[in-house]
Scaffold this motif. Structure first.
Motif, PDB file in Angstrom:
ATOM      1  N   GLY A 458      -7.963   6.930 -13.427  1.00 48.51           N
ATOM      2  CA  GLY A 458      -6.748   6.605 -14.013  1.00 48.51           C
ATOM      3  C   GLY A 458      -6.001   5.786 -13.092  1.00 48.51           C
ATOM      4  O   GLY A 458      -6.259   5.695 -12.038  1.00 48.51           O
ATOM      5  N   GLU A 459      -5.084   5.001 -13.592  1.00 45.65           N
ATOM      6  CA  GLU A 459      -4.052   4.142 -12.884  1.00 45.65           C
ATOM      7  C   GLU A 459      -3.024   4.900 -12.329  1.00 45.65           C
ATOM      8  O   GLU A 459      -2.429   5.795 -13.016  1.00 45.65           O
ATOM      9  CB  GLU A 459      -3.642   3.006 -13.748  1.00 45.65           C
ATOM     10  CG  GLU A 459      -4.653   2.001 -14.495  1.00 45.65           C
ATOM     11  CD  GLU A 459      -4.033   0.890 -15.374  1.00 45.65           C
ATOM     12  OE1 GLU A 459      -2.928   0.739 -15.291  1.00 45.65           O
ATOM     13  OE2 GLU A 459      -4.759   0.264 -16.088  1.00 45.65           O
ATOM     14  N   GLY A 460      -2.793   4.430 -10.942  1.00 50.37           N
ATOM     15  CA  GLY A 460      -1.573   4.970 -10.544  1.00 50.37           C
ATOM     16  C   GLY A 460      -0.339   4.139 -10.687  1.00 50.37           C
ATOM     17  O   GLY A 460      -0.401   3.455 -11.701  1.00 50.37           O
ATOM     18  N   THR A 461       0.815   4.691  -9.881  1.00 49.93           N
ATOM     19  CA  THR A 461       1.873   3.828 -10.099  1.00 49.93           C
ATOM     20  C   THR A 461       2.642   3.797  -8.770  1.00 49.93           C
ATOM     21  O   THR A 461       2.117   4.110  -7.733  1.00 49.93           O
ATOM     22  CB  THR A 461       3.019   4.985 -10.908  1.00 49.93           C
ATOM     23  OG1 THR A 461       3.088   5.949 -10.140  1.00 49.93           O
ATOM     24  CG2 THR A 461       2.556   5.258 -12.343  1.00 49.93           C
ATOM     25  N   GLY A 462       3.542   2.844  -8.691  1.00 53.34           N
ATOM     26  CA  GLY A 462       4.325   2.522  -7.624  1.00 53.34           C
ATOM     27  C   GLY A 462       3.464   1.604  -6.618  1.00 53.34           C
ATOM     28  O   GLY A 462       2.873   0.477  -7.102  1.00 53.34           O
ATOM     29  N   LEU A 463       3.522   1.690  -5.371  1.00 58.35           N
ATOM     30  CA  LEU A 463       2.886   0.368  -4.345  1.00 58.35           C
ATOM     31  C   LEU A 463       1.401   0.569  -4.441  1.00 58.35           C
ATOM     32  O   LEU A 463       0.917   1.592  -4.671  1.00 58.35           O
ATOM     33  CB  LEU A 463       3.430   0.698  -3.085  1.00 58.35           C
ATOM     34  CG  LEU A 463       5.022   0.738  -2.951  1.00 58.35           C
ATOM     35  CD1 LEU A 463       5.435   1.131  -1.432  1.00 58.35           C
ATOM     36  CD2 LEU A 463       5.402  -0.848  -3.372  1.00 58.35           C
ATOM     37  N   ILE A 464       0.683  -0.538  -4.367  1.00 56.86           N
ATOM     38  CA  ILE A 464      -0.725  -0.714  -3.803  1.00 56.86           C
ATOM     39  C   ILE A 464      -0.670  -0.806  -2.178  1.00 56.86           C
ATOM     40  O   ILE A 464      -0.387  -1.829  -1.935  1.00 56.86           O
ATOM     41  CB  ILE A 464      -1.378  -1.693  -4.619  1.00 56.86           C
ATOM     42  CG1 ILE A 464      -1.250  -1.574  -6.151  1.00 56.86           C
ATOM     43  CG2 ILE A 464      -2.765  -1.727  -4.354  1.00 56.86           C
ATOM     44  CD1 ILE A 464      -1.863  -2.295  -7.170  1.00 56.86           C
ATOM     45  N   TRP A 465      -1.037   0.098  -1.577  1.00 52.42           N
ATOM     46  CA  TRP A 465      -0.785  -0.108  -0.157  1.00 52.42           C
ATOM     47  C   TRP A 465      -1.692  -0.974   0.474  1.00 52.42           C
ATOM     48  O   TRP A 465      -1.469  -1.752   1.593  1.00 52.42           O
ATOM     49  CB  TRP A 465      -0.619   1.168   0.760  1.00 52.42           C
ATOM     50  CG  TRP A 465       0.586   2.021   0.646  1.00 52.42           C
ATOM     51  CD1 TRP A 465       0.896   3.126   0.326  1.00 52.42           C
ATOM     52  CD2 TRP A 465       2.197   1.566   1.045  1.00 52.42           C
ATOM     53  NE1 TRP A 465       2.205   3.606   0.402  1.00 52.42           N
ATOM     54  CE2 TRP A 465       3.055   2.555   0.930  1.00 52.42           C
ATOM     55  CE3 TRP A 465       2.627   0.220   1.508  1.00 52.42           C
ATOM     56  CZ2 TRP A 465       4.410   2.345   1.430  1.00 52.42           C
ATOM     57  CZ3 TRP A 465       3.649   0.121   2.030  1.00 52.42           C
ATOM     58  CH2 TRP A 465       4.485   1.108   1.754  1.00 52.42           C
ATOM     59  N   VAL A 466      -2.967  -0.794   0.229  1.00 51.28           N
ATOM     60  CA  VAL A 466      -4.094  -1.354   0.959  1.00 51.28           C
ATOM     61  C   VAL A 466      -4.969  -2.040  -0.075  1.00 51.28           C
ATOM     62  O   VAL A 466      -5.306  -2.053  -1.159  1.00 51.28           O
ATOM     63  CB  VAL A 466      -5.117  -0.296   1.441  1.00 51.28           C
ATOM     64  CG1 VAL A 466      -6.287  -0.884   2.298  1.00 51.28           C
ATOM     65  CG2 VAL A 466      -4.292   0.562   2.472  1.00 51.28           C
ATOM     66  N   ASP A 467      -5.348  -3.411   0.611  1.00 48.64           N
ATOM     67  CA  ASP A 467      -6.253  -4.339  -0.212  1.00 48.64           C
ATOM     68  C   ASP A 467      -7.336  -4.664   0.749  1.00 48.64           C
ATOM     69  O   ASP A 467      -7.111  -4.937   1.978  1.00 48.64           O
ATOM     70  CB  ASP A 467      -5.377  -5.306  -0.810  1.00 48.64           C
ATOM     71  CG  ASP A 467      -6.122  -6.548  -1.712  1.00 48.64           C
ATOM     72  OD1 ASP A 467      -7.463  -6.160  -1.964  1.00 48.64           O
ATOM     73  OD2 ASP A 467      -5.614  -7.365  -2.081  1.00 48.64           O
ATOM     74  N   ASP A 468      -8.552  -4.997   0.234  1.00 49.78           N
ATOM     75  CA  ASP A 468      -9.562  -5.541   1.125  1.00 49.78           C
ATOM     76  C   ASP A 468      -9.833  -4.593   2.300  1.00 49.78           C
ATOM     77  O   ASP A 468      -9.923  -5.197   3.298  1.00 49.78           O
ATOM     78  CB  ASP A 468      -9.180  -6.900   1.203  1.00 49.78           C
ATOM     79  CG  ASP A 468     -10.629  -7.884   1.641  1.00 49.78           C
ATOM     80  OD1 ASP A 468     -11.558  -7.332   1.534  1.00 49.78           O
ATOM     81  OD2 ASP A 468     -10.427  -8.717   2.462  1.00 49.78           O
ATOM     82  N   ALA A 469     -10.069  -3.391   2.172  1.00 46.73           N
ATOM     83  CA  ALA A 469     -10.326  -2.567   3.178  1.00 46.73           C
ATOM     84  C   ALA A 469     -11.747  -2.831   3.621  1.00 46.73           C
ATOM     85  O   ALA A 469     -12.767  -3.285   3.011  1.00 46.73           O
ATOM     86  CB  ALA A 469     -10.271  -1.084   2.752  1.00 46.73           C
TER      87      ALA A 469
END
Length: 655
Positions: A458-469
């Motif tokens: 499922g899709e979250g809400t709010g910020l996407i904190w981390v990308d390209d870990a």
């Protein structure tokens, strides 16, 4: 310019690695499995991919490191510190730093490891120069060489021949020597009067060295020591040297290789076993695996972040009564334990009753605001003053900085991380099993079964904190992995990452090769065996594929690889062969069995068809070396034994 070079030992061609500013580099090592370079410089220990990405500081506390070594089997990093006169270790991401040796060291220099046997070797370039050995926890220390050695600046092990090599850069003893791993059968390999050696590496009869002379990098061989071949040119002053061959993988394992050996903080390999250890200032509990601060601990939980609260004063551990026990009290305990916050305050002996009578209840009617640094700073009735019984023992569940959401089970879900007190998701760009492993291990599971993408939970809400870990798989927290930066993602929530965690870790014990042995699984921090009732090739296939082998060759009953010890965790396994782990197969239930260890199951797995490789632009053989230009002397301090800080003007790195 401070630079790290990669050099082909055949052609001498060198390439500057794009790792940015490497101020005052000195010691280094290489993680060939994940293509990471580790080095020391300017009081820090740093890490970066060989392509320059993912650079970060692992330790930044004014370390004057003369030597650095990786235990890739146990996922730890070791270093010597000339300024503090210590030898220390930490997890490979820099967490849980522990001092191993702090006595009778003058100027500890280079350090090398023998992870398969649990030994470390190091040189000391002080007033009484010597070469020493100890187990990797610092125990069993012994001096190997302490005569006719002035300045042992380089050290290397030939693992095939079990031979120790070192170079002596102290005038007039400019020479390379060797002995067995106990310091016996010592002899001089080469001696060049005008070659002040700095570092040494060995491979297949070839000996490579760096020196403070016109020829700064060269090689010779045991078969023809009269031959001295220069490798490349145009270097600054080189010091340590690290050798790696492309296309050559190591299957070295030790007792710490799987699930950190069941240890909370550090798992340190020993000859024939391992020892759990805690970061400096923390203490190892009676279970010999869990760590806690000296005055508070959690007992009876299923993971290290939950349990019955026990506090210590006057060398006595006692429980806490749940009168007035609330989330603010729990917050103080959890932050004292190193967690960001508390999730729940538990009462009525939720994690089991403590031992003894009322005299073993330490605190009652605790009342915290939630901001205290220590539970004893909160108001309470006084130490040992209570009218409670152990049926009222208080507990906590602490909050981690990662959680799984909407998975339907605790072991799976969308990954969310806590940063700045706010929960956010992780983008699936670059998301792989190594990243998922870090999340699962942080949550107390042995590893990941799958890394899920495309908002599978499922899709979250709010910020996407981390990308390209970019994780190696053994960081202690997802926040310690490299990534694009907090809240810098261009993703949307349709790309939210998730994981499915394995419930059981698996290892093979007692075989003549890593691909065979008695099957053992880890549950509740204890390794146990699998009964051979209904044990067949389908079960063996699940084990082998879980461990990274392509298939199983045979399923062996009747303790073919010797009898194990401890619990028999699984009985009457029924696998279809395509499960990701044994926990997905049918069985009686964990610990539900009627077997003896004479019925322990084993497997022989098909070996991998291709070894793990590290490619280097088509080069067939490479050496890694790091060097710096220093002021008059390098970190050994010469024959005076006085340490001199060095200035770096140029550096080389052969890889």
């Amino acid at each position: 310019m401070n630079t790290i070079y990669q050099v082909n030992v055949t052609s001498g061609q060198k390439t500057s690695l794009p790792v940015g500013n490497v101020s005052r580099p000195f010691a280094l090592d290489f993680d060939y499995k994940n293509d990471y370079i580790y080095w020391t410089g300017n009081g820090k220990i740093l890490q970066a991919h060989r392509n320059g990405t993912g650079k970060r500081e692992l330790l930044d506390n004014n370390i004057t490191a003369g030597g650095l070594a990786l235990d890739l089997a146990g996922h730890n990093i070791f270093w010597t510190d000339v300024g503090r006169k210590t030898i220390s270790a930490a997890r490979i991401d820099g967490s849980y730093q522990k001092t191993l040796i702090s006595a009778d060291l003058d100027q500890p220099r280079v350090i090398v490891l023998q992870p398969s046997n649990g030994y470390m070797y190091w040189t000391d370039c002080g007033h009484e120069s010597k070469i020493e050995r100890a187990a990797m926890d610092g125990s069993g220390r012994t001096t190997l060489v302490n005569t006719h050695v002035l300045r042992p600046t380089g050290l290397a092990i030939d693992f095939q021949e079990n031979v120790l090599y070192w170079c002596d850069g102290g005038d007039p003893n400019y020479r390379l020597e060797r002995s067995d791993l106990l310091g016996n059968n010592r002899r001089v390999v080469v001696s060049y009067p005008n070659t002040q050696f700095l570092g040494v590496a060995v491979d297949n009869g070839n000996i490579y060295w760096t020196a403070r002379n016109l020829i700064k990098l060269a090689r010779t061989s045991e078969a023809n020591t009269g031959l001295r071949v220069a490798i490349g040119s145009g270097y600054g002053e080189l010091n340590g040297i690290h050798l790696h061959k492309d296309g050559v993988a190591s299957d070295v394992t030790n007792a710490c290789s799987s699930s950190n050996g069941g240890c909370h903080h550090l798992c340190l390999a020993l000859p024939g076993g391992r020892r759990c250890a805690c970061r400096d200032g923390w203490v190892l509990q009676e279970d010999e695996s869990t760590c806690s601060p000296p005055d508070v601990r959690l007992v009876g939980g299923s993971s290290h972040y939950e349990g019955r609260v026990e506090v210590q004063r006057y060398h006595q551990w006692k429980t806490v009564c749940d009168d007035n026990w609330d989330i603010d009290n729990a917050r103080v305990v959890c932050r004292q334990m190193g967690y960001p916050d508390a999730m729940e305050a538990k009462s009525e002996a939720y994690f089991g009753q403590g031992l003894g009578g009322r005299d073993t209840i330490g605190l009652d009617e605790v009342d915290c605001t939630g901001n205290e640094a220590n539970l004893f700073d909160c108001t309470h009735r006084g130490w040992g003053v209570s009218d409670c019984g152990h049926q009222e023992d208080a507990g906590v569940v602490c909050q981690l900085d990662v959680r799984l959401v909407r998975g339907g089970s605790a072991y799976q879900g969308r990954v969310e991380v806590l940063h700045g007190g706010v929960w956010g998701t992780v983008c699936d760009r670059g998301w792989d099993l190594r990243d998922a492993d870090v999340v699962c291990r942080q949550l107390g599971y042995p590893e990941a079964a799958t890394a899920e993408t495309g908002a599978a939970f499922g899709e979250g809400t709010g910020l996407i904190w981390v990308d390209d870990a970019t994780c190696s798989g053994y960081e202690t927290s997802l926040t310690k992995c490299g990534h694009a930066g907090w809240n810098t993602s261009s993703c949307d929530h349709s790309q939210d990452a998730g994981v499915v965690c394995q419930l059981l870790a698996v290892r093979l014990v007692g075989g003549s090769a890593p691909s065979e042995g008695r099957v053992e699984v880890l549950h509740q921090g204890k390794w146990g065996t699998v009964c051979d009732d209904q044990w067949d090739l389908m079960d063996a296939r699940v084990v082998c594929r879980h461990l990274g082998y392509p298939d199983a060759v045979s399923a062996l009953p009747s303790a073919h690889f010797g009898e194990g010890s401890g619990p028999v965790w699984l009985d009457n396994l029924v696998c279809e062969g395509n499960e990701s782990g044994l926990s997905e197969c049918g069985h009686n239930g964990l610990g539900v069995e009627n077997c003896e260890h004479s019925e322990d199951a084993g497997v022989v797995c098909a070996p991998s068809s291709e070894p793990t490789t590290v490619t280097t632009a088509g080069e067939s053989s490479t050496v890694t070396t790091l060097g710096v230009v220093t002021d008059s002397t390098d970190m050994g301090g010469g024959t005076t034994g006085k340490f001199k800080r060095f200035k770096a003007f140029g550096a080389g790195f052969l890889f």
